[in-house]
Write an enzyme that holds these catalytic residues in place. Structure first.
Site, short mmCIF file in Angstrom:
data_model
loop_
_atom_site.label_atom_id
_atom_site.label_comp_id
_atom_site.label_asym_id
_atom_site.label_seq_id
_atom_site.Cartn_x
_atom_site.Cartn_y
_atom_site.Cartn_z
N CYS A 85 -8.16 -26.33 8.07
CA CYS A 85 -6.89 -25.70 8.44
C CYS A 85 -6.13 -26.55 9.46
CB CYS A 85 -7.11 -24.29 8.99
SG CYS A 85 -7.60 -24.23 10.73
N ASP A 117 -8.32 -7.22 0.61
CA ASP A 117 -7.33 -7.37 1.68
C ASP A 117 -7.97 -6.85 2.95
OD1 ASP A 117 -6.97 -4.36 1.17
OD2 ASP A 117 -5.74 -4.76 2.94
N CYS A 154 -7.69 -26.47 12.98
CA CYS A 154 -8.89 -27.29 13.15
C CYS A 154 -8.58 -28.79 13.05
CB CYS A 154 -9.95 -26.88 12.14
SG CYS A 154 -10.70 -25.29 12.55
N PHE A 198 -3.09 5.68 3.32
CA PHE A 198 -4.06 5.39 4.37
C PHE A 198 -3.51 5.75 5.75
CE2 PHE A 198 -6.33 2.60 7.36
CZ PHE A 198 -7.63 2.94 7.04
N ASP A 226 0.86 -1.17 0.00
CA ASP A 226 0.00 0.00 0.00
C ASP A 226 0.91 1.23 0.00
OD1 ASP A 226 -2.22 1.57 0.03
OD2 ASP A 226 -2.54 1.45 2.19
N SER A 227 0.34 2.34 -0.43
CA SER A 227 1.17 3.52 -0.69
C SER A 227 1.57 4.31 0.54
CB SER A 227 0.39 4.45 -1.61
OG SER A 227 -0.77 4.92 -0.95
N HIS A 268 -6.26 -20.05 11.42
CA HIS A 268 -7.62 -20.49 11.10
C HIS A 268 -8.38 -19.42 10.32
CE1 HIS A 268 -11.71 -21.92 11.30
NE2 HIS A 268 -12.03 -20.69 11.67
N CYS A 304 -13.84 -26.90 8.67
CA CYS A 304 -12.58 -26.27 8.24
C CYS A 304 -11.46 -27.29 8.08
CB CYS A 304 -12.16 -25.21 9.25
SG CYS A 304 -10.65 -24.34 8.79
N GLN A 323 -11.49 7.09 -5.62
CA GLN A 323 -12.06 7.69 -4.42
C GLN A 323 -13.38 8.36 -4.80
OE1 GLN A 323 -11.27 7.43 -1.33
NE2 GLN A 323 -9.16 6.63 -1.34
#
Length: 384
Positions: free
Chosen positions: A313, A273, A316, A104, A100-101, A342, A311, A196
Site C-alpha cells: 500500500c 463488508d 507502507c 441495521f 444497506d437498507s 493500509h 504490504c 435471517q
RNA sequence: GGAGGGGUAGCGAAGUGGCCAAACGCAGAUGACUGUAAAUCAUUUCCCAUCGGGUUCGGCGGUUCAAAUCCGUCCCCCUCCA
C-alpha cells in the site's frame, strides 16, 4: 416486476469452485463495471469512506463500496442526491456502490422503536425526530440514491433471541422482502434478499429457501456479528448458504475480520463488508501479515520500518511506524487517512490472494497457512 | 522595606482535622472496536506486592488518638504599594 433474478443489468458468473473447499471464484457484472469475488467492500456510510478519497480507494483496488440508506436519508436527503445525479456522481465514485437498507440502523441505534407489520417507527439519532421506515420507503430511498446493489429492509434481531421471537421476526422479514421486491422499479439496481434466523437452522433454512423462491439476483446473510461467538457465526453461515442457489452471489453482512473472512470464503461466501478496517485504523490498530499492530504503542516510537513489510500500500511504501505513531498521537487527520488506507488495502489484497488460491484449487492450504500464521487455532485466540 | 496571595502526584487543578494514596482534566501506558450516532470506549500511571504493606501533599519542628488540612519557623513564587 423488475429486480428479480433475471435482472438484465446485473449478474453473477461463477467461474470456479476450489477443489479443496467450497470456496468460489466469480465475477459480478454491474452497471458500473465488473468485479471479482470473493471481495471485500469498504464501508462509506455517509457517502464517504472516512478519510479516504475515491481515488485512494480505487488505487487500493476497491470494487464495490457501501453506503447507507438511513444516514443518507437524514443527510443530505434523497432529493439532493437524486438531483445531483445519484450517488456515483455525487460522491465521484465510478465503481459499483451498494446501499444497506437502513434496517441495521433501526435496530442498532434506537432503543425505543416500535416494530409493526407495516414497518418500524423510531427516533432520529440526530435530533430525535419521529421517523418511520418501511420496506417500500427503504426501496424508494435506495432507488433515489441509485446504487448498483440495494438491500431489502430487514429486522436484525439481537443475539440471542428466543425461537418464538426469531420465528415471527424471520417471517415478517420475509414478507418485507416480498414487499420490497414488489416496490422495486429500477432495472439498474439489483435488490438482494437478506437471510435471517439467528442460529436456528430451521429458521435459517426457512428464510433462505423462501428468499430463493422469490428469485433475487443475490442473497445477503444478516444477523451475524451481533455478539455471538465465532463458531456460532460460522454455523449461521452454514445454515444459510446450504439453502441458497449456487448461481447467485452470497453477501455476508458486516463481517471483516481476517479469520471470519477466511471461514466465510470456505463456506461459499462471495462478498464481505465491514467498518472494522477503517474504524480500528482510526483508532490506531493495523492489520498486518505479522498480526495486529497498535501503532500508538511506545515500542514503535523510533521504528523506521513500514507497518507491514509485506504490504504494497501507499502508506507502507512511504511511511515509517515512527511517523505514523507521531501522527496518531497528535491526532492528525493525515495519520488516520494513511492508517485507513493500509487496512483497506490489506483486506483487499487478502481477497486478491484468496481469489488466486481458489483458482489454483489451493484455498484450503492457503487458509490453513494463515490460521497457523495468525494462531487462530491457538486457545484464547480471538482472531482479528 | 510594607501589604496580600500561593507552593498538592509528569503538568494543570480540587481538597482545608478522620470516609485521602488524595476528585477532576491533560499527558503517559495497555487493550478493545465486525451490514459506522465511533478522532470512540475500557483499564492503568508514588513504591513493593496476590491479599496486603511502605513512603507522600515546599523543608524542618510541633499540637492531636488522628494532619495535605491546625501552630511555629525557614525556603521559594506571584500581585500591589514604597
Amino acid at each position: 416486476m423488475i429486480g428479480n433474478g433475471d435482472n438484465m443489468n446485473f449478474s453473477y458468473e461463477l467461474k470456479h469452485v476450489c477443489a479443496q473447499t467450497g470456496a468460489r471464484y466469480g465475477v459480478l457484472h454491474t452497471p458500473h463495471g465488473d468485479v471479482e469475488t470473493p471481495m471485500f467492500m469498504p464501508v462509506g456510510t455517509l457517502a464517504t469512506v472516512k478519510y479516504l478519497s475515491p481515488e485512494e480507494l480505487l488505487g487500493a483496488g476497491s470494487g464495490v463500496i457501501l453506503s447507507n440508506t438511513y444516514h443518507l436519508w437524514l443527510r443530505p436527503g434523497p432529493n439532493v442526491i437524486a438531483t445531483m445525479g445519484g450517488l456515483h456522481r455525487f460522491m465521484n465514485y465510478p465503481g459499483p456502490i451498494l446501499t444497506d437498507s437502513g434496517g441495521f440502523q433501526v435496530f442498532s441505534l434506537s432503543e425505543k422503536r416500535k416494530i409493526t407489520e407495516e414497518g418500524v417507527e423510531f427516533r432520529s439519532h440526530l435530533n430525535g425526530d419521529r421517523l418511520f421506515l418501511s420496506p417500500e420507503k427503504s426501496i424508494e430511498l435506495q432507488n433515489a440514491f441509485g446504487a448498483d446493489i440495494i438491500m431489502s429492509f430487514d429486522e436484525c434481531p439481537a443475539y440471542p433471541s428466543t425461537y418464538e421471537y426469531m420465528k415471527q421476526s424471520v417471517e415478517r422479514t420475509l414478507r418485507w422482502a416480498k414487499r420490497g421486491q414488489d416496490a422495486h422499479q429500477n432495472p439498474n439496481q439489483a435488490l438482494f434478499g437478506i437471510v435471517q434466523g439467528g442460529d436456528y437452522e430451521g429458521l435459517r433454512s426457512l428464510s433462505a429457501q423462501s428468499l430463493a423462491e422469490m428469485d433475487f439476483p443475490g442473497y445477503s446473510i444478516g444477523g451475524t456479528s451481533v455478539g455471538e461467538d465465532k463458531p456460532t457465526m460460522y454455523r449461521m453461515i452454514d445454515y444459510s448458504v446450504r439453502y441458497l442457489p449456487t448461481n447467485k452471489p452470497r453477501y455476508l453482512m458486516g463481517v471483516g475480520s481476517i479469520d471470519a473472512i477466511l471461514e466465510g470464503v470456505a463456506r461459499g461466501i462471495d462478498m464481505f463488508d465491514c467498518v472494522l478496517p477503517t474504524r480500528i485504523a482510526r483508532h490506531g490498530a493495523l492489520m498486518t501479515s505479522q498480526g495486529r499492530v497498535n501503532i500508538r504503542d511506545a515500542q514503535y516510537e523510533m521504528d523506521e520500518r513500514p507497518i507491514d513489510p509485506e504490504c504494497d500500500c501507499e502508506t507502507c511504501k512511504h511511511y515509517s511506524r515512527a511517523y505514523l505513531r507521531h501522527l496518531y498521537k497528535c491526532e492528525e487527520g493525515f495519520g488516520k487517512r494513511l492508517l485507513s488506507l493500509h487496512n483497506i488495502r490489506f483486506l483487499i489484497r487478502l481477497t486478491e490472494q484468496i481469489r488466486q488460491a481458489i483458482q489454483e484449487d489451493r484455498f484450503g492450504d492457503f487458509h490453513a497457512d494463515l490460521v497457523r500464521r495468525y494462531g487462530f487455532d491457538q486457545p484464547g485466540s480471538r482472531g482479528f
